[in-house]
Structures are given as structure tokens and as C-alpha cells.
Design a protein around this motif. Structure first.
Motif, PDB file in Angstrom:
ATOM      1  N   TYR A   1     -10.330   1.941 -29.352  1.00  0.00           N
ATOM      2  CA  TYR A   1     -10.750   2.478 -28.050  1.00  0.00           C
ATOM      3  C   TYR A   1     -10.731   1.365 -27.001  1.00  0.00           C
ATOM      4  N   ARG A   2     -11.282   0.217 -27.351  1.00  0.00           N
ATOM      5  CA  ARG A   2     -11.346  -0.917 -26.432  1.00  0.00           C
ATOM      6  C   ARG A   2      -9.958  -1.352 -25.971  1.00  0.00           C
ATOM      7  N   ALA A   3      -9.010  -1.337 -26.908  1.00  0.00           N
ATOM      8  CA  ALA A   3      -7.659  -1.818 -26.605  1.00  0.00           C
ATOM      9  C   ALA A   3      -6.958  -0.977 -25.540  1.00  0.00           C
ATOM     10  N   ARG A   4      -7.387   0.275 -25.375  1.00  0.00           N
ATOM     11  CA  ARG A   4      -6.791   1.133 -24.343  1.00  0.00           C
ATOM     12  C   ARG A   4      -7.173   0.684 -22.937  1.00  0.00           C
ATOM     13  N   PHE A   5      -8.322   0.017 -22.805  1.00  0.00           N
ATOM     14  CA  PHE A   5      -8.852  -0.289 -21.479  1.00  0.00           C
ATOM     15  C   PHE A   5      -8.928  -1.777 -21.164  1.00  0.00           C
ATOM     16  N   ILE A   6      -9.208  -2.604 -22.179  1.00  0.00           N
ATOM     17  CA  ILE A   6      -9.324  -4.048 -21.934  1.00  0.00           C
ATOM     18  C   ILE A   6      -7.974  -4.661 -22.273  1.00  0.00           C
ATOM     19  N   GLU A   7      -7.023  -4.471 -21.358  1.00  0.00           N
ATOM     20  CA  GLU A   7      -5.648  -4.941 -21.595  1.00  0.00           C
ATOM     21  C   GLU A   7      -5.085  -5.468 -20.272  1.00  0.00           C
ATOM     22  N   PRO A   8      -4.013  -6.274 -20.336  1.00  0.00           N
ATOM     23  CA  PRO A   8      -3.558  -7.018 -19.161  1.00  0.00           C
ATOM     24  C   PRO A   8      -3.256  -6.157 -17.930  1.00  0.00           C
ATOM     25  N   THR A   9      -2.594  -5.012 -18.099  1.00  0.00           N
ATOM     26  CA  THR A   9      -2.223  -4.196 -16.938  1.00  0.00           C
ATOM     27  C   THR A   9      -3.463  -3.754 -16.164  1.00  0.00           C
ATOM     28  N   ARG A  10      -4.478  -3.306 -16.891  1.00  0.00           N
ATOM     29  CA  ARG A  10      -5.685  -2.806 -16.227  1.00  0.00           C
ATOM     30  C   ARG A  10      -6.493  -3.960 -15.634  1.00  0.00           C
ATOM     31  N   ILE A  11      -6.544  -5.089 -16.319  1.00  0.00           N
ATOM     32  CA  ILE A  11      -7.275  -6.244 -15.793  1.00  0.00           C
ATOM     33  C   ILE A  11      -6.600  -6.758 -14.515  1.00  0.00           C
ATOM     34  N   GLN A  12      -5.262  -6.827 -14.524  1.00  0.00           N
ATOM     35  CA  GLN A  12      -4.544  -7.291 -13.323  1.00  0.00           C
ATOM     36  C   GLN A  12      -4.723  -6.325 -12.163  1.00  0.00           C
ATOM     37  N   ALA A  13      -4.656  -5.015 -12.452  1.00  0.00           N
ATOM     38  CA  ALA A  13      -4.855  -4.018 -11.398  1.00  0.00           C
ATOM     39  C   ALA A  13      -6.276  -4.099 -10.848  1.00  0.00           C
ATOM     40  N   GLY A  14      -7.239  -4.325 -11.737  1.00  0.00           N
ATOM     41  CA  GLY A  14      -8.622  -4.458 -11.307  1.00  0.00           C
ATOM     42  C   GLY A  14      -8.841  -5.686 -10.437  1.00  0.00           C
ATOM     43  N   THR A  15      -8.163  -6.777 -10.789  1.00  0.00           N
ATOM     44  CA  THR A  15      -8.261  -8.005  -9.995  1.00  0.00           C
ATOM     45  C   THR A  15      -7.708  -7.784  -8.595  1.00  0.00           C
ATOM     46  N   ARG A  16      -6.554  -7.097  -8.512  1.00  0.00           N
ATOM     47  CA  ARG A  16      -5.972  -6.795  -7.193  1.00  0.00           C
ATOM     48  C   ARG A  16      -6.901  -5.894  -6.386  1.00  0.00           C
ATOM     49  N   PHE A  17      -7.473  -4.886  -7.051  1.00  0.00           N
ATOM     50  CA  PHE A  17      -8.370  -3.942  -6.373  1.00  0.00           C
ATOM     51  C   PHE A  17      -9.588  -4.687  -5.832  1.00  0.00           C
ATOM     52  N   TRP A  18     -10.171  -5.550  -6.642  1.00  0.00           N
ATOM     53  CA  TRP A  18     -11.369  -6.295  -6.240  1.00  0.00           C
ATOM     54  C   TRP A  18     -11.064  -7.186  -5.036  1.00  0.00           C
ATOM     55  N   ARG A  19      -9.958  -7.921  -5.107  1.00  0.00           N
ATOM     56  CA  ARG A  19      -9.635  -8.838  -4.008  1.00  0.00           C
ATOM     57  C   ARG A  19      -9.342  -8.077  -2.718  1.00  0.00           C
ATOM     58  N   LYS A  20      -8.665  -6.947  -2.834  1.00  0.00           N
ATOM     59  CA  LYS A  20      -8.312  -6.160  -1.650  1.00  0.00           C
ATOM     60  C   LYS A  20      -9.552  -5.555  -0.999  1.00  0.00           C
ATOM     61  N   HIS A  21     -10.528  -5.180  -1.827  1.00  0.00           N
ATOM     62  CA  HIS A  21     -11.705  -4.458  -1.311  1.00  0.00           C
ATOM     63  C   HIS A  21     -12.988  -5.268  -1.482  1.00  0.00           C
ATOM     64  N   GLN A  22     -12.847  -6.604  -1.482  1.00  0.00           N
ATOM     65  CA  GLN A  22     -13.993  -7.457  -1.793  1.00  0.00           C
ATOM     66  C   GLN A  22     -15.158  -7.239  -0.827  1.00  0.00           C
ATOM     67  N   ALA A  23     -14.872  -7.144   0.461  1.00  0.00           N
ATOM     68  CA  ALA A  23     -15.947  -6.979   1.449  1.00  0.00           C
ATOM     69  C   ALA A  23     -16.682  -5.660   1.231  1.00  0.00           C
TER      70      ALA A  23
END
Length: 310
Positions: A49-71
Motif C-alpha cells: 500500500y505504501r509503495a503506491r503513494f511514497i514513490e518518486p513521481t508523487r514526491i516530486q509532484a508534491g514538492t512542485r505543488f508545495w513550492r508553487k503554493h508555499q505562501a
């Protein structure tokens, strides 16, 4: 049509609009199948179950989302007391930051489950009543906002937008966080961020509290007593440790109740953690300890990535 006749005055909806809308709803047999429990459920496996979500594509997308919407994330954290990482974890697990929001017409999905919920389901009566209520909330939302109820798409169970809110959750917890005068969980990441944070505030998120702690068990641990309340935090630190669950460090000073959370690993030994009220709050979004832990671990993984490369 008989339902529409009864519902229009009760919901204060235009009868002609409601009849016209419901006349175009289609029964979807695939949705009826999707809500049924699997006839031969697979053994729960946290690692899989963990492997479906804690994987590079989702982590990279999350990093982009966080940086874009940090404020916006920081503003939500200040206003609602919910960590930015948890909000990012939820939206990442739910829709991969808006990439997978569902492609079922909601009028069809909710209509099917409201009027043709499969009798074979063990909780058919209760679930059909739930989905009929959600259909009503969906119709009220689209009527008030002027949205076309025939064009809104989401999951087979009726969840919508980046955070996959059910219509009743949209009505109760969604907020206009970008200040444009309307709530849009599909096209406004700011509204999605604020709404997720507001949802957790409503379910008593405790600012500054950990979600869980490591726990050690042994042959003398009273597992029956510790597992009896399931994921509901019930035990004080003193009663938890008295039953043979070992805690260390900050966990020994935890001020609230704890629950023993079991994560099965298929044929291997289960994993265990001590879950807090904040762990329980995440399960108010989805009644699953596996889901909650995936949100927490994705949140942590994205936070580490954001902090490592400012």
C-alpha cells in the motif's frame, strides 16, 4: 421521477430543473460493482500500500505543488493550525495534486448509488441512504452555484476536486481561500488547500501534536485490550504502558490518549505505532489506518525534499 417530485419542494429546488436534470442521469452498472466488497479480499499489506503513494513521481509532484503554493500553505497553517505538510499529503494521496480527480459524471454515479445501490452489500440500506443524501447535497450545490450538474465529474463514489470532497463535505467545510467570491475545489488550489485545513480544524486537529510514536511490544503485551478500541485513541500513556506497550522519549510525555495502530504486512509480521488524536483526525478523511499513515509518510517525504533544496 417520483423522488424528484417529492424532493423539489423539500429541497426548495425548481421542479422543472430537477426533473430535467434527473431525466438525463444514467444508471452505471460499473459503479454498482465498484462499491461491492471484493469477493476474495487480499491480505492487507502495508508495504505494498505504501509503495503506491511514497514513490518518486508523487514526491516530486508534491514538492512542485508545495513550492508553487508555499505562501497559501503557510497562510492556511497560520489560520487553521494544520501543518502544510499534512495538507500536501492529503491532496497528493487523493488526486496526485489534481492529476486524477475522477471521470464519472457525478449525476450518474450518485444517482446510481442513490437508487440502485447493490442489495448484496452488507450495509446496503445504510449506504443507499447516505448516497441519496449526497445526491441531494450535490444538487443543492450545483443549483446554488449555477454549475451544470451534468458536466461535473469525479470519483465513482461522488468525490470531487483536488481534495476529493463529498458534496456534504463541500457544503460544510469548503472555503473560498483565494477570495474570489466562489468556492472552486477543481480549479483553485488555494480553495483546496484552505478547505482541507478547515476540514481538519473541524475534526479537532491539535496544533503541535505528533501524529504517532514508535511502540515496542513483547510476549507479555496485552494485545486483546490494546486492540479492542481499534484506532480510537483511548489509553493514557500510563494505561498504555501498563498493558505492556513500550514508549520512549517524547511519547512518555504525550498529553492525550493513544491507540495501538496495527499495519499488517501480508505474510510478514505486522507493524505497530502508537496513534494520537491527530492520527485519528486523518482517519476522519478516510476510515483507514493505512490511508492515514500513507498521508503522514508522503507529507514527511515531501517536507524533507522541500527543506533539502530551498
Amino acid at each position: 421521477m417520483a423522488w424528484a417530485q417529492e424532493a423539489a419542494p423539500r429541497l426548495q429546488l425548481d421542479p422543472a430543473w430537477l426533473h430535467k436534470t434527473m431525466a438525463q442521469a444514467q444508471r452505471l452498472p460499473v459503479v454498482e460493482k465498484l462499491v461491492l466488497p471484493s469477493p476474495s479480499p487480499m491480505a492487507k499489506d502495508w508495504a505494498a500500500y505504501r509503495a503506491r503513494f511514497i514513490e518518486p513521481t508523487r514526491i516530486q509532484a508534491g514538492t512542485r505543488f508545495w513550492r508553487k503554493h508555499q505562501a497559501t500553505l503557510e497562510r492556511a497553517e497560520q489560520e487553521f493550525g494544520v501543518p502544510a505538510s499534512i495538507v500536501v499529503g492529503i491532496i497528493g494521496v487523493e488526486t496526485l495534486y489534481g492529476q486524477n480527480t475522477g471521470n464519472f459524471r457525478l449525476i450518474d454515479a450518485l444517482g446510481t448509488l442513490a437508487f440502485h445501490f447493490p442489495d448484496a452489500h452488507p450495509r446496503a440500506v445504510e449506504r443507499q441512504a447516505f448516497f441519496r443524501s449526497e445526491l441531494e447535497q450535490f444538487l443543492l450545490l450545483t443549483s446554488r452555484s449555477g454549475a451544470d450538474p451534468l458536466s461535473v465529474r469525479g470519483s465513482y463514489a461522488g468525490a470531487m476536486g483536488l481534495p476529493q470532497f463529498m458534496p456534504s463535505s463541500w457544503a460544510k467545510y469548503a472555503v473560498d481561500f483565494d477570495g474570489d467570491g466562489r468556492i472552486d475545489l477543481f480549479g483553485s488550489p488555494a480553495d483546496a488547500i484552505g478547505s482541507v485545513a478547515n476540514y481538519f480544524k473541524a475534526f479537532q486537529w491539535r496544533t503541535g501534536m505528533a501524529t504517532h510514536y514508535p511502540v515496542s511490544l513483547n510476549a507479555q503485551t496485552d494485545m486483546d485490550s490494546l486492540m479492542a478500541p481499534d484506532i480510537l485513541p483511548t489509553f493514557s500513556v500510563a494505561s498504555f504502558t501498563a498493558k505492556g506497550a513500550g514508549l520512549e522519549g517524547a511519547a512518555l510525555a504525550h498529553p492525550g490518549p493513544l491507540a495501538l495502530i496495527e499495519l499488517r504486512n501480508g505474510p510478514h509480521a505486522p507493524s505497530y505505532v502508537a496513534g494520537t488524536e491527530n492520527f485519528y483526525a486523518i482517519t476522519r478523511y478516510n476510515w483507514s489506518s493505512y490511508y492515514a499513515m500513507a498521508v503522514i509518510e508522503l507529507a514527511d517525504a515531501v517536507a524533507r525534499e522541500v527543506q533539502s533544496k530551498p
